[in-house]
Design a protein around this motif. Sequence first.
Motif, PDB file in Angstrom:
ATOM      1  N   SER A  96      66.074  31.775  16.104  1.00 18.35           N
ATOM      2  CA  SER A  96      65.858  32.615  17.288  1.00 18.35           C
ATOM      3  C   SER A  96      65.210  31.821  18.412  1.00 18.35           C
ATOM      4  O   SER A  96      65.630  31.902  19.575  1.00 18.35           O
ATOM      5  CB  SER A  96      64.990  33.821  16.924  1.00 18.35           C
ATOM      6  N   LEU A  97      64.169  31.041  18.087  1.00 18.71           N
ATOM      7  CA  LEU A  97      63.487  30.257  19.114  1.00 18.71           C
ATOM      8  C   LEU A  97      64.428  29.249  19.761  1.00 18.71           C
ATOM      9  O   LEU A  97      64.402  29.053  20.984  1.00 18.71           O
ATOM     10  CB  LEU A  97      62.282  29.540  18.514  1.00 18.71           C
ATOM     11  N   LEU A  98      65.246  28.586  18.948  1.00 18.76           N
ATOM     12  CA  LEU A  98      66.151  27.568  19.492  1.00 18.76           C
ATOM     13  C   LEU A  98      67.115  28.175  20.497  1.00 18.76           C
ATOM     14  O   LEU A  98      67.221  27.706  21.640  1.00 18.76           O
ATOM     15  CB  LEU A  98      66.916  26.908  18.343  1.00 18.76           C
ATOM     16  N   PHE A  99      67.826  29.237  20.107  1.00 19.85           N
ATOM     17  CA  PHE A  99      68.837  29.812  20.986  1.00 19.85           C
ATOM     18  C   PHE A  99      68.192  30.547  22.167  1.00 19.85           C
ATOM     19  O   PHE A  99      68.712  30.498  23.288  1.00 19.85           O
ATOM     20  CB  PHE A  99      69.740  30.753  20.196  1.00 19.85           C
ATOM     21  N   GLN A 100      67.071  31.229  21.939  1.00 16.97           N
ATOM     22  CA  GLN A 100      66.407  31.902  23.047  1.00 16.97           C
ATOM     23  C   GLN A 100      65.966  30.900  24.106  1.00 16.97           C
ATOM     24  O   GLN A 100      66.145  31.129  25.308  1.00 16.97           O
ATOM     25  CB  GLN A 100      65.198  32.679  22.540  1.00 16.97           C
TER      26      GLN A 100
END
Length: 311
Positions: A96-100
């Motif tokens: 989630s952190l990577l794509f966000q």
Amino acid sequence: MRRRHRRPVRRRHPASPSARRRRAGYLFSLPGLAFLGLFLAYPLLYNVWMSVHDVDLGTLLGGASRFNGLDNYRATVTDPDFWHAVRLSIVFTLASLLFQFVIGFALALLFARPFPLNGLLRSLLLVAWLLPPVVSGTLFRWMLDGESGAYNALLRATGLGALSHDWLTDPSTSLAGVVFANVWVGVPFNMLLLLVGLHTIDPELHEAAAIDGASVWQRFRWITLPLMRPVSVTVLLLGLVYTFKVFDIIFVMTGGGPVDATSVLSLYVYEIFFRFFRFGEGAAAGLLLLLVPLLAGGLYVHRLRREGEAA
């Protein structure tokens, strides 16, 4: 006649303005302190108390619970389901952190430049962040439904019907489905903070670099990225705090299934509490869940303090 000696009258010196302001500050902070004590400190301390007692449904209602020390923590860390939930939480949080962050940064770079309908499009993107998580989870549960979902309908309409799938009922794709929904919710928050950071960069730096022959990529690599590092770290730390404890979206979309394929740590704690009624173990697992947000929050506060001192 004897003269009566009058005792010297002690005159009270008026309080200094700084002392009055200090007392007024304490009075104004009392409602906030009472709120924190009632809704934060007391539940947290009660949770700590439960984590070292043998508390189940009977002892919770009867009021007689046995002190068992660290047995609840020992039972939690030796439970294979706990470590399965930890692994899922790590995968869910990192994905989630990577794509966000990447998508939010790309959108921030886009909206940092003036173009027609810039404000309107930016406002529409905020809808994903403003919607309640339960509503977002319900929306994506319908979109990814295997039979009547909008995503499979789009695939069939574009001639890619062979790719249609039961996204949330297949253990191999259910975690990707909830990550997809959480990314959609978190991208506007990342975009807003990163856009504010981009507006603090002096445009003359890019103009001077362009005059010296630097390409767009070189200006991004050597000017934008270094100057955006403080904002980026803040965004990632806040995202870690928010994402690691996500419960509502996953609960609405999959309920932790199928076969515990999306049972992250927050859902594991929920099941221990409200499905198996092992309140002592649930309290211990909840405190272990709290460690990561507390650590990330401490790093965030430390970074803010360092930036304040540097300024």
